[in-house]
Design a protein around this motif. Structure first.
Motif, PDB file in Angstrom:
ATOM      1  N   LYS A   3     -19.902 -15.393   6.012  1.00 21.32           N
ATOM      2  CA  LYS A   3     -18.476 -15.073   6.072  1.00 21.32           C
ATOM      3  C   LYS A   3     -17.618 -16.285   6.419  1.00 21.32           C
ATOM      4  O   LYS A   3     -16.554 -16.522   5.862  1.00 21.32           O
ATOM      5  N   GLU A   4     -18.194 -17.076   7.365  1.00 18.86           N
ATOM      6  CA  GLU A   4     -17.431 -18.238   7.862  1.00 18.86           C
ATOM      7  C   GLU A   4     -17.180 -19.246   6.739  1.00 18.86           C
ATOM      8  O   GLU A   4     -16.084 -19.763   6.556  1.00 18.86           O
ATOM      9  N   LYS A   5     -18.263 -19.450   5.933  1.00 20.86           N
ATOM     10  CA  LYS A   5     -18.189 -20.409   4.832  1.00 20.86           C
ATOM     11  C   LYS A   5     -17.174 -19.930   3.777  1.00 20.86           C
ATOM     12  O   LYS A   5     -16.336 -20.708   3.293  1.00 20.86           O
ATOM     13  N   GLY A   7     -14.684 -17.936   4.238  1.00 20.53           N
ATOM     14  CA  GLY A   7     -13.348 -18.075   4.830  1.00 20.53           C
ATOM     15  C   GLY A   7     -12.837 -19.488   4.660  1.00 20.53           C
ATOM     16  O   GLY A   7     -11.688 -19.712   4.298  1.00 20.53           O
ATOM     17  N   ARG A   8     -13.741 -20.481   4.918  1.00 19.88           N
ATOM     18  CA  ARG A   8     -13.334 -21.883   4.827  1.00 19.88           C
ATOM     19  C   ARG A   8     -12.950 -22.242   3.376  1.00 19.88           C
ATOM     20  O   ARG A   8     -11.967 -22.918   3.132  1.00 19.88           O
ATOM     21  N   ILE A   9     -13.752 -21.721   2.409  1.00 23.37           N
ATOM     22  CA  ILE A   9     -13.472 -21.989   0.988  1.00 23.37           C
ATOM     23  C   ILE A   9     -12.119 -21.404   0.589  1.00 23.37           C
ATOM     24  O   ILE A   9     -11.304 -22.057  -0.052  1.00 23.37           O
ATOM     25  N   PHE A  11      -9.657 -20.736   2.555  1.00 24.54           N
ATOM     26  CA  PHE A  11      -8.615 -21.502   3.233  1.00 24.54           C
ATOM     27  C   PHE A  11      -8.286 -22.780   2.457  1.00 24.54           C
ATOM     28  O   PHE A  11      -7.128 -23.098   2.185  1.00 24.54           O
ATOM     29  N   ILE A  12      -9.333 -23.503   2.043  1.00 18.48           N
ATOM     30  CA  ILE A  12      -9.130 -24.759   1.309  1.00 18.48           C
ATOM     31  C   ILE A  12      -8.439 -24.486  -0.026  1.00 18.48           C
ATOM     32  O   ILE A  12      -7.521 -25.203  -0.424  1.00 18.48           O
TER      33      ILE A  12
END
Ligand code: ADP
Ligand code: MG
Length: 333
Positions: A3-5, A7-9, A11-12
């Motif tokens: 999930k964290e990864k 989310g980061r994608i 966001f970017i």
């Protein structure tokens, strides 16, 4: 993918899109100025977005071309040739015949409040030479006999113009309006669809401000303070003001303005300080600002039955009169 990864994608990705849109916005709000002194007036065009090479030169050469045709003080201009050839048909450019026939039409429609055959009178008051004087009543009553716009003839083909012997024309009241419309056309042809053209106070708005919002065009106070007491909100329209403060001279404590009553030969003195016209058509706006300066609110309402425009009139006593819609778009600061 955790999930964290993810989310980061996301966001970017969102960040990248925002930066991209911001970039487009900056490019769109890129501001270019084209300035110069043509037709006896200072011109300043503010262009937004991408501007093609050579545009500034094209605007300059167009204004020079129009000045060569319309300048009453240039010996070989179309206007001088019409004046010197009074009594005969004179071959002129399409620009001149169009402007003369439109000025004649609005002249007649306004009951000669606008009358481009006023030149002998304007000349007698010294407004073209700068050597101002107050002509005598007999001189003026003789001169107004040579003022009657309805006696101008433009031939069917639109290539020749004739004025009666003893008459002279001056396109000062309409030339800047025509020039503004031409510049607007040039801009639109080369893809500039957001701009403000300022031709010595004749403002032509091209398109709208960013995101379809209206431009806010300040109307200068006609009084000594020269303040901006209010503004109008417009889109893709011209805003033209004729005012007493623009050109006048003073003798024995009396102010004489540069807009004349074609029936008396005297400067207009009807309590109006300035007239601002808002119209899609820059030529109409210029012609009507002069005509309504002469004929006032009554003429304005009469003309609104057949022409599409709004007005803001400043009266000498500080009152402001507006047409119905301009009443909404004119904002007092
Ligand atoms: P400006 O060009 O100074 O902004 P206008 O558009 O109102 O002002 O035009 C005024 C010029 O038109 C005067 O300088 C004069 O040459 C000429 N003029 C004056 N009175 C009239 C009139 N009643 N009709 C047509 N032209 C006029
Ligand atoms: Mg005018």
């Amino acid at each position: 993918m955790n999930k964290e990864k993810l989310g980061r994608i996301i966001f970017i990705a969102v960040f990248a899109v925002l930066v991209f849109l911001w970039g487009i916005n900056i490019r769109n709000s890129e501001e270019t100025h084209v300035t110069g002194f043509y037709m006896d007036t200072y011109i300043d065009c503010t262009l937004f977005g991408k501007v093609p090479d050579g545009l500034s030169e094209e605007i300059g050469s167009t204004l020079e071309m129009l000045d060569d045709l319309f300048n009453v003080n240039k010996k070989d201009s179309d206007v001088s040739r019409i004046n010197n050839g009074a009594g005969e048909f004179v071959e002129v450019s399409q620009h001149t015949s169009y402007l003369v026939s439109e000025a004649k039409r609005i002249g007649e429609l306004s009951g000669r409040a606008l009358d481009i055959t006023i030149y002998p009178v304007v000349k007698a008051w010294g407004f073209t030479t700068g050597e101002n004087r107050v002509p005598g009543p007999q001189e003026l009553s003789a001169l107004v006999k040579t003022v009657d716009v309805s006696r101008i003839e433009v031939d069917e083909a639109g290539s020749r113009v004739k004025i009666p012997e003893g008459f002279m024309i001056d396109l000062g009241a309409v030339a800047k309006g025509y020039a503004g419309d031409m510049i607007k056309e040039i801009l639109e042809e080369c893809g500039v669809n957001r701009a403000i053209i300022n031709l010595g106070g004749n403002i032509v708005c091209v398109g709208s401000k960013s995101m379809g919002r209206k431009w806010q065009i300040g109307i200068q106070s006609p009084y000594e303070d020269r303040d901006i007491p209010g503004y109008v909100q417009v889109k893709d329209q011209a805003v033209v003001t004729s005012g007493l403060y623009e050109r006048f001279f003073e003798e024995n404590g009396v102010k004489y303005g540069h807009i004349m009553n074609p029936y008396t030969g005297y400067p207009v003195d009807n309590g109006i300080s300035s007239v601002t016209i808002i119209s899609k058509d820059g030529l109409y706006a210029d012609a009507l600002s002069t005509a309504i300066f002469v004929g006032g609110e009554e003429l304005a309402e009469e003309l609104r039955k057949s022409l599409n425009f709004e007005y803001v009139i400043f009266c000498g006593d500080g009152k402001v009169k507006t047409s119905e819609d301009a009443g909404y778009s004119y904002i007092v600061k």
